[in-house]
Design an enzyme around this catalytic site. Structure first.
Site, mmCIF file in Angstrom:
data_model
loop_
_atom_site.group_PDB
_atom_site.id
_atom_site.type_symbol
_atom_site.label_atom_id
_atom_site.label_comp_id
_atom_site.label_asym_id
_atom_site.label_seq_id
_atom_site.Cartn_x
_atom_site.Cartn_y
_atom_site.Cartn_z
ATOM 1 N N GLY A 135 0.814 -1.212 0.000
ATOM 2 C CA GLY A 135 0.000 0.000 0.000
ATOM 3 C C GLY A 135 0.845 1.258 0.000
ATOM 4 N N SER A 216 3.678 -6.375 11.217
ATOM 5 C CA SER A 216 2.777 -5.323 11.684
ATOM 6 C C SER A 216 1.972 -5.725 12.918
ATOM 7 C CB SER A 216 1.840 -5.002 10.518
ATOM 8 O OG SER A 216 0.707 -4.325 10.924
ATOM 9 N N GLU A 265 10.683 -7.597 4.430
ATOM 10 C CA GLU A 265 10.700 -6.331 3.677
ATOM 11 C C GLU A 265 11.091 -6.516 2.202
ATOM 12 O OE1 GLU A 265 12.446 -2.972 5.718
ATOM 13 O OE2 GLU A 265 12.181 -3.914 7.660
ATOM 14 N N TYR A 472 4.565 3.634 22.699
ATOM 15 C CA TYR A 472 4.486 4.330 21.412
ATOM 16 C C TYR A 472 4.619 5.833 21.683
ATOM 17 C CZ TYR A 472 2.392 5.179 16.770
ATOM 18 O OH TYR A 472 2.146 5.534 15.465
HETATM 19 C C1 LIG Z 1 0.251 7.090 9.485
HETATM 20 C C2 LIG Z 1 0.766 5.705 9.621
HETATM 21 C C3 LIG Z 1 0.210 4.861 10.574
HETATM 22 C C4 LIG Z 1 0.712 3.560 10.719
HETATM 23 N N1 LIG Z 1 0.160 2.741 11.656
HETATM 24 C C5 LIG Z 1 0.636 1.482 11.799
HETATM 25 C C6 LIG Z 1 0.084 0.600 12.777
HETATM 26 O O1 LIG Z 1 -0.846 0.948 13.512
HETATM 27 N N2 LIG Z 1 0.600 -0.657 12.860
HETATM 28 C C7 LIG Z 1 1.608 -1.068 12.039
HETATM 29 O O2 LIG Z 1 2.018 -2.222 12.137
HETATM 30 N N3 LIG Z 1 2.154 -0.254 11.129
HETATM 31 C C8 LIG Z 1 1.697 1.000 10.982
HETATM 32 N N4 LIG Z 1 2.249 1.832 10.041
HETATM 33 C C9 LIG Z 1 3.350 1.350 9.189
HETATM 34 C C10 LIG Z 1 2.873 0.664 7.895
HETATM 35 O O3 LIG Z 1 1.518 0.920 7.660
HETATM 36 C C11 LIG Z 1 3.126 -0.826 8.024
HETATM 37 O O4 LIG Z 1 4.517 -1.047 7.986
HETATM 38 C C12 LIG Z 1 2.434 -1.692 6.975
HETATM 39 O O5 LIG Z 1 2.543 -3.016 7.377
HETATM 40 C C13 LIG Z 1 2.977 -1.543 5.568
HETATM 41 O O6 LIG Z 1 2.069 -2.173 4.679
HETATM 42 P P1 LIG Z 1 1.982 -1.738 3.147
HETATM 43 O O7 LIG Z 1 1.041 -2.653 2.475
HETATM 44 O O8 LIG Z 1 1.700 -0.305 3.037
HETATM 45 O O9 LIG Z 1 3.462 -2.053 2.656
HETATM 46 P P2 LIG Z 1 4.479 -1.130 1.857
HETATM 47 O O10 LIG Z 1 4.689 0.137 2.582
HETATM 48 O O11 LIG Z 1 4.072 -1.043 0.449
HETATM 49 O O12 LIG Z 1 5.802 -2.010 1.965
HETATM 50 C C14 LIG Z 1 6.465 -2.178 3.190
HETATM 51 C C15 LIG Z 1 7.600 -3.198 3.004
HETATM 52 O O13 LIG Z 1 7.029 -4.466 2.742
HETATM 53 C C16 LIG Z 1 7.450 -4.960 1.478
HETATM 54 N N5 LIG Z 1 6.307 -5.638 0.861
HETATM 55 C C17 LIG Z 1 5.072 -5.135 0.653
HETATM 56 N N6 LIG Z 1 4.285 -6.059 0.089
HETATM 57 C C18 LIG Z 1 5.044 -7.173 -0.068
HETATM 58 C C19 LIG Z 1 4.812 -8.464 -0.616
HETATM 59 N N7 LIG Z 1 3.643 -8.818 -1.096
HETATM 60 N N8 LIG Z 1 5.836 -9.338 -0.621
HETATM 61 C C20 LIG Z 1 7.050 -9.032 -0.121
HETATM 62 N N9 LIG Z 1 7.316 -7.815 0.404
HETATM 63 C C21 LIG Z 1 6.331 -6.899 0.430
HETATM 64 C C22 LIG Z 1 7.924 -3.741 0.705
HETATM 65 O O14 LIG Z 1 8.885 -4.065 -0.267
HETATM 66 C C23 LIG Z 1 8.502 -2.900 1.834
HETATM 67 O O15 LIG Z 1 9.803 -3.346 2.132
HETATM 68 C C24 LIG Z 1 1.772 3.128 9.877
HETATM 69 C C25 LIG Z 1 2.291 3.977 8.902
HETATM 70 C C26 LIG Z 1 1.809 5.262 8.779
HETATM 71 C C27 LIG Z 1 2.391 6.155 7.738
#
Ligand SMILES: Cc1cc2nc3c(=O)[nH]c(=O)nc-3n(C[C@H](O)[C@H](O)[C@H](O)COP(=O)(O)OP(=O)(O)OC[C@H]3O[C@@H](n4cnc5c(N)ncnc54)[C@H](O)[C@@H]3O)c2cc1C
Length: 552
Positions: A135, A216, A265, A472
């Site tokens: 995402g 996460s 990651e 946090y």
């Molecule tokens: C405002 C805000 C609030 C947040 N709140 C939380 C929270 O409450 N809890 C929490 O845990 N995190 C939180 N986060 C952090 C973030 O949302 C997490 O790290 C989330 O798990 C990332 O998911 P994504 O799908 O956006 O992955 P991305 O940001 O797209 O990718 C993250 C990493 O995962 C890898 N990746 C993604 N998809 C795959 C796949 N299919 N296969 C292999 N690797 C992959 C990417 O290469 C990258 O290294 C927050 C971030 C923000 C900005």
């Protein structure tokens, strides 16, 4: 769900405002010397931003088109910019000023696992870099390509793999494609009466694959488990072929390969599918607000709740600073609300002996049948009472529940007004939590003093476990020199991260390592631990084609 804004959080047309929160302006003026009516900077217009030309060779582009179809290979400038980074504060600050870094040359959107495998083959044959994109909500620099990378960079967007494939009802397991966004996934599961129960604050824009790849944690993880607990099996496209683990409840098959994929990651391959625990949608769900006289009373109560049979779904308590912030972000209260709140304050002061500047707001959640919820509430009520706390009913909890997915917009609001705000989180054993908290608060204030700026730092306990909890921290300040904003941010962020490590915590409880936290890894897991990870990444991906430069 549309792609997020290229320069900030969330959807076009949605933003955080102070206008319906009368106490927020005076609060920010007092704690940060910030005038909410003075907008000092806006993101650069996209038309004014210089987007470098992509450098994928015609052969690579043709190979990718063969793999996923012409319509799913994009070199559109906006697409490349959106896929270049996540949403860390550093990402937002640089993007807003048009400093784009090393962009992906091409964005591909495979439809299924076979196409992901085909993209992997093309990438390896061309010695290109492949970065999986879920995402795009990473907050730890996990998506950005190294600045000096000379090879072509492919961002592999998982958004077309978004289906719940099957539910094994007797086992409480669901097979889900890794690109499913939170709302997508819950909608499909809820339609069959199930829930995954994973609700990070980034829920609306993050994916199952991203959650797994970053280990996460969600708001209700106390009940459902962190993503590492609920992920039973994975399917991953790796350079050596399909990695497949079995969805068994427990196995004695040597070091866990499933665990190696958790938090990887994108460095070991592309997760295409996972089998996850699902539970029946609960009959009843309620989050109650509580007040504790002090932070140490709140911490002690959370520890006792974790050790009890109460099985709360949310255990959260804010320190006095975060409590003050929460009250400052309340929407315009009605006359009745104001009366009730004055009556409560008087009661707390006179009858309960609270110092209202020290009191701490807490949210505790319950889920299950009517009866289970009643039993849990009673058990928690007794513990809260033992620590001098009292319940303030369901409405604060309902409000918190409603606004939690709006909170991420606040960083953009503050950046517009010249202030930086960010978060750092850790976990530590119960025996060390209080000292860790004091160490971090002192380190953050030391950093503000060093910079000669007024800053604010606040904290909540967000998840409880048998052996400890997650703390946090959120911090904000107005840089004393705007052209040194990121250098000053580094001073504060590093002071907090170092304090985690010095006080016995981990570098991150759920935000991953990425590039942002990598320099603390050796102190966290020891030099042989880092060497083990490097050997793993090097063995699986000898050409360093998969998201290089992250973790170790
Ligand atoms: C405002 C805000 C609030 C947040 N709140 C939380 C929270 O409450 N809890 C929490 O845990 N995190 C939180 N986060 C952090 C973030 O949302 C997490 O790290 C989330 O798990 C990332 O998911 P994504 O799908 O956006 O992955 P991305 O940001 O797209 O990718 C993250 C990493 O995962 C890898 N990746 C993604 N998809 C795959 C796949 N299919 N296969 C292999 N690797 C992959 C990417 O290469 C990258 O290294 C927050 C971030 C923000 C900005």
């Amino acid at each position: 769900m549309a792609a997020m804004r290229w320069w900030g959080w969330g959807e076009e047309g949605v933003s955080f405002t102070h206008e319906d929160k009368p106490a927020l302006g005076p609060f920010l003026q007092r704690v940060l010397d910030l005038d909410v009516n003075r907008v000092m900077s806006r993101p650069a217009s996209f038309d004014a931003v210089r987007v470098p030309e992509p450098s994928a060779s015609p052969e690579l582009t043709a190979g990718l088109q063969d793999a996923v179809g012409d319509g799913y290979v994009s070199t559109d400038p906006l697409d490349r910019v959106v896929h270049a980074r996540g949403k860390s504060l550093r990402d937002l600050v640089r993007h807003r000023r048009g400093d784009l870094g090393r962009l992906p040359d091409v964005v591909v959107r495979p439809a299924d696992e076979e196409q992901v495998a085909a993209v992997m083959r093309v990438a390896l044959d061309a010695d290109a870099v492949l970065i999986p994109f879920g995402g795009g909500t990473s907050i730890s620099g996990s998506l950005e390509a190294p600045a000096q990378e000379r090879r072509a960079i492919i961002s592999l967007d998982m958004s077309r793999l978004r289906r719940v494939l099957a539910v094994d009802a007797p086992s409480g397991l669901a097979r889900v494609q890794a690109g499913a966004l939170g709302p997508d996934l819950e909608r499909q599961l809820n339609a069959q009466g199930w829930t995954l129960g994973h609700f990070p604050d980034s829920f609306t824009h993050s994916t199952l694959g991203g959650w797994i790849a970053t280990r996460s944690s969600g708001m209700q993880s106390d009940r459902y488990g962190d993503i590492a607990d609920v992920t039973r099996a994975v399917r991953v496209v790796t350079p050596a072929g399909m990695l497949v683990t079995r969805p068994v409840p427990h196995a004695s098959t040597g070091p866990s390969v499933r665990e190696m994929v958790l938090g990887s990651e994108g460095r070991l391959g592309v997760i295409t599918e996972a089998t996850v625990h699902v539970r029946r949608v609960p009959e009843r769900r309620v989050i109650l607000g509580y007040l504790f006289p002090t932070w140490s009373d709140g911490l002690a109560a959370m520890q006792d709740i974790a050790a009890s049979e109460a099985a709360a779904s949310v255990t959260r308590v804010s320190d006095a600073y975060e409590t003050a912030f929460s009250f400052a972000t309340r929407k315009d209260p009605s006359l009745l609300d104001r009366f009730k709140s004055r009556a409560l304050t008087t009661y707390l002061r006179r009858r309960r002996g609270f110092d209202v500047d020290a009191m701490c707001l807490s949210f505790i959640g319950y889920e299950g049948s009517q009866n289970q919820v009643a039993v849990q509430r009673k058990a928690v009520g007794r513990i809260v009472g033992r620590h001098g706390g009292l319940s303030i009913g369901a409405s604060p909890g309902e409000l918190y529940d409603q606004k939690k997915f709006d909170t991420p917009y606040i960083r953009d609001f503050l950046l517009d007004r010249g202030a930086l705000a960010d978060v750092s989180e850790t976990s530590a054993p119960w025996s060390r939590l209080s000292t860790l908290y004091d160490t971090v608060m002192a380190a953050a204030h030391g950093a503000f003093d060093e910079l000669g700026t007024r800053g604010y730092v606040m904290c909540h306990l967000s998840h409880s476990y048998h052996a400890g909890a997650c703390l946090y921290f959120t911090f904000g300040f107005k840089p004393s020199a705007q052209d040194e904003d990121l250098a000053q941010y580094d001073v504060v962020k590093s002071a907090i991260q170092q304090a985690f490590i010095d006080a016995g915590g981990t570098l991150s409880h759920h935000h991953a390592v990425g590039t942002e936290h990598a320099r603390w890894l050796e102190e966290d897991i020891s030099a042989p631990g880092v060497a083990m990870l490097q050997a793993l990444f090097g063995g699986v991906d000898p050409g360093a084609n998969l998201n290089p430069g992250k973790i170790a």
